[in-house]
Design a protein around this motif. Structure first.
Motif, mmCIF file in Angstrom:
data_model
loop_
_atom_site.group_PDB
_atom_site.id
_atom_site.type_symbol
_atom_site.label_atom_id
_atom_site.label_comp_id
_atom_site.label_asym_id
_atom_site.label_seq_id
_atom_site.Cartn_x
_atom_site.Cartn_y
_atom_site.Cartn_z
ATOM 1 N N TYR A 1 0.854 -1.194 0.000
ATOM 2 C CA TYR A 1 0.000 0.000 0.000
ATOM 3 C C TYR A 1 0.891 1.245 0.000
ATOM 4 N N THR A 2 0.773 2.074 -1.065
ATOM 5 C CA THR A 2 1.575 3.295 -1.168
ATOM 6 C C THR A 2 0.646 4.485 -1.385
ATOM 7 N N VAL B 1 -9.461 -3.255 5.038
ATOM 8 C CA VAL B 1 -9.106 -4.614 5.458
ATOM 9 C C VAL B 1 -7.788 -5.050 4.846
ATOM 10 N N ILE B 2 -6.990 -4.111 4.350
ATOM 11 C CA ILE B 2 -5.763 -4.463 3.647
ATOM 12 C C ILE B 2 -4.766 -5.152 4.585
ATOM 13 N N THR B 3 -4.184 -6.254 4.099
ATOM 14 C CA THR B 3 -3.101 -6.934 4.806
ATOM 15 C C THR B 3 -1.794 -6.377 4.269
ATOM 16 N N GLU B 4 -1.225 -5.419 4.976
ATOM 17 C CA GLU B 4 -0.109 -4.643 4.437
ATOM 18 C C GLU B 4 1.216 -5.382 4.554
ATOM 19 N N GLU C 1 11.247 2.745 0.546
ATOM 20 C CA GLU C 1 11.783 1.411 0.268
ATOM 21 C C GLU C 1 10.725 0.344 0.540
ATOM 22 N N HIS C 2 10.682 -0.676 -0.340
ATOM 23 C CA HIS C 2 9.797 -1.813 -0.143
ATOM 24 C C HIS C 2 10.517 -2.888 0.668
ATOM 25 N N THR C 3 9.760 -3.640 1.463
ATOM 26 C CA THR C 3 10.346 -4.745 2.222
ATOM 27 C C THR C 3 10.816 -5.843 1.263
ATOM 28 N N THR D 1 5.652 -5.981 -4.850
ATOM 29 C CA THR D 1 6.092 -4.988 -5.830
ATOM 30 C C THR D 1 7.448 -5.362 -6.422
ATOM 31 N N ARG D 2 8.315 -5.971 -5.619
ATOM 32 C CA ARG D 2 9.652 -6.355 -6.097
ATOM 33 C C ARG D 2 9.576 -7.462 -7.144
#
Length: 346
Positions: free
Chosen positions: A223-224, A310-313, A320-322, A327-328
């Motif tokens: 989620y961005t 209800v988003i599971t983030e 930076e993305h985990t 997304t990666r």
């Protein structure tokens, strides 16, 4: 304009209407140029414009190319720059007309304008099917064309549709953990559908409905959030939590009428609070004795809407993305955001 000034062509009301349209279109170009994705959708022109009735959509390169000129014109429509003389409204309108022609690559003819200077005649026909055709470099005297009617294949498929996805209350990009990962729109996003007829005859749009092709529990997602603008149109709400799912008008309902010179634009706000929804839009139409249904989707695939709240983030941040973020793993050429124009031409 070579023959007469805009002040003599447009009434004061039409001039004010055209300037307001220029101000909004320039603003939209500036906003689209600042986005990280997509371009700018089509726009229905005001009554002050005789033709075209619909300005075509712009890609990212076009809006970036003309962003500075749009900003300067936007300032002029606001009354000019600080410590500079107030620009003449008719001159601003003429500069705006020329800028629209440059951006969209099409002549802009204003209401009341009797003639335009034709600088070049491109006298050729491309394609395999033609109706009544007149080719001329110079014409003196009256010309009367009597169309032979619409082709049968055009009458069997008379509706042209284009769609743009705009953010609603939840202004964010969501990438779901699918195989492969892909961008989907959050609940509350707006689906702006522009409808125009291929035919010379009017097409009656009898009804519209949303059709669910899949429903499942929300998947893990990235989620961005960001900030973007929206646009106005005939408004409908699609409630996917209802059984059956329904489209509710927020103003005039169907039936509507469109033609080649009189398009319509509808906005569908897609809402879901429980499940991820895959869906498309169907519009029933009538043209003379012909009837049919136009299916509007995302380039042959269903639209996808992610539930609100209800988003599971993945707990990414804007920088930076985990390491396990979907997304990666997105394909290199995949769209990073669901918003912007999509290919829906049937």
């Amino acid at each position: 304009m070579t023959d007469e000034s805009i002040a003599n062509v447009l009434t004061p009301y039409e001039l004010a209407e055209f300037l307001a349209f220029l101000r909004q279109r320039c603003h939209d170009v500036m906003v689209a140029a600042s986005w990280d994705y997509g371009g700018l959708g089509s726009a229905v022109t005001p009554d002050a414009v005789e033709r075209p009735r619909l300005l075509p959509a712009l890609d990212k390169a076009q809006v970036e190319r003309f962003a500075d000129e749009a900003h300067n014109l936007w300032l002029d429509t606001q009354g000019g720059r600080y410590n500079a003389p107030t620009p003449d409204p008719a001159q601003v309108a003429e500069m705006g007309r020329l800028l629209l022609e440059a951006i969209h690559g099409t002549p802009i003819t204003l209401s009341g304008e009797q003639r335009r200077s034709v600088m070049h005649v491109n006298n050729r026909i491309i394609g395999t099917h033609h109706g009544s055709v007149l080719q001329a470099g110079t014409v003196e005297g009256d010309v009367h064309l009597h169309p032979s009617g619409d082709a049968s294949d055009t009458l069997r498929n008379p509706v042209l549709a284009s769609t743009e996805i705009h953010p609603g209350a939840c202004r964010a990009d969501i990438v779901v953990d699918a195989d492969p990962p892909r961008a989907v729109a959050p609940s509350g996003s707006l689906y702006i559908v522009t409808l125009q007829a291929r035919t010379t005859r009017a097409v009656i749009l009898r009804a519209a409905r949303v059709v669910i092709s899949a429903r499942h529990r929300p998947r893990r997602a990235c989620y961005t959030p960001h900030i973007l603008g929206t646009m106005d149109a005939r408004k409908f709400t699609a409630d996917f939590d209802a059984d059956p799912s329904m489209m509710h008008p927020e103003g005039p309902d169907f039936p509507l009428t469109i033609s080649a010179v009189d398009p319509e634009q509808i906005s569908v706000r897609a809402l879901t609070n429980r499940d991820e929804i895959a869906w498309h839009l169907e519009i029933d139409w009538t043209c003379l004795e012909h009837k049919g249904t136009t299916v509007i989707n995302n380039n042959g695939h269903p639209f996808e809407t992610y539930p609100h709240g209800v988003i599971t983030e993945t707990h990414c941040n804007p920088i930076e993305h985990t390491s396990d973020c979907p997304t990666r793993r997105m394909p290199a050429r995949a769209k990073r955001s669901p918003f912007g124009p999509v290919d829906t031409t049937p």
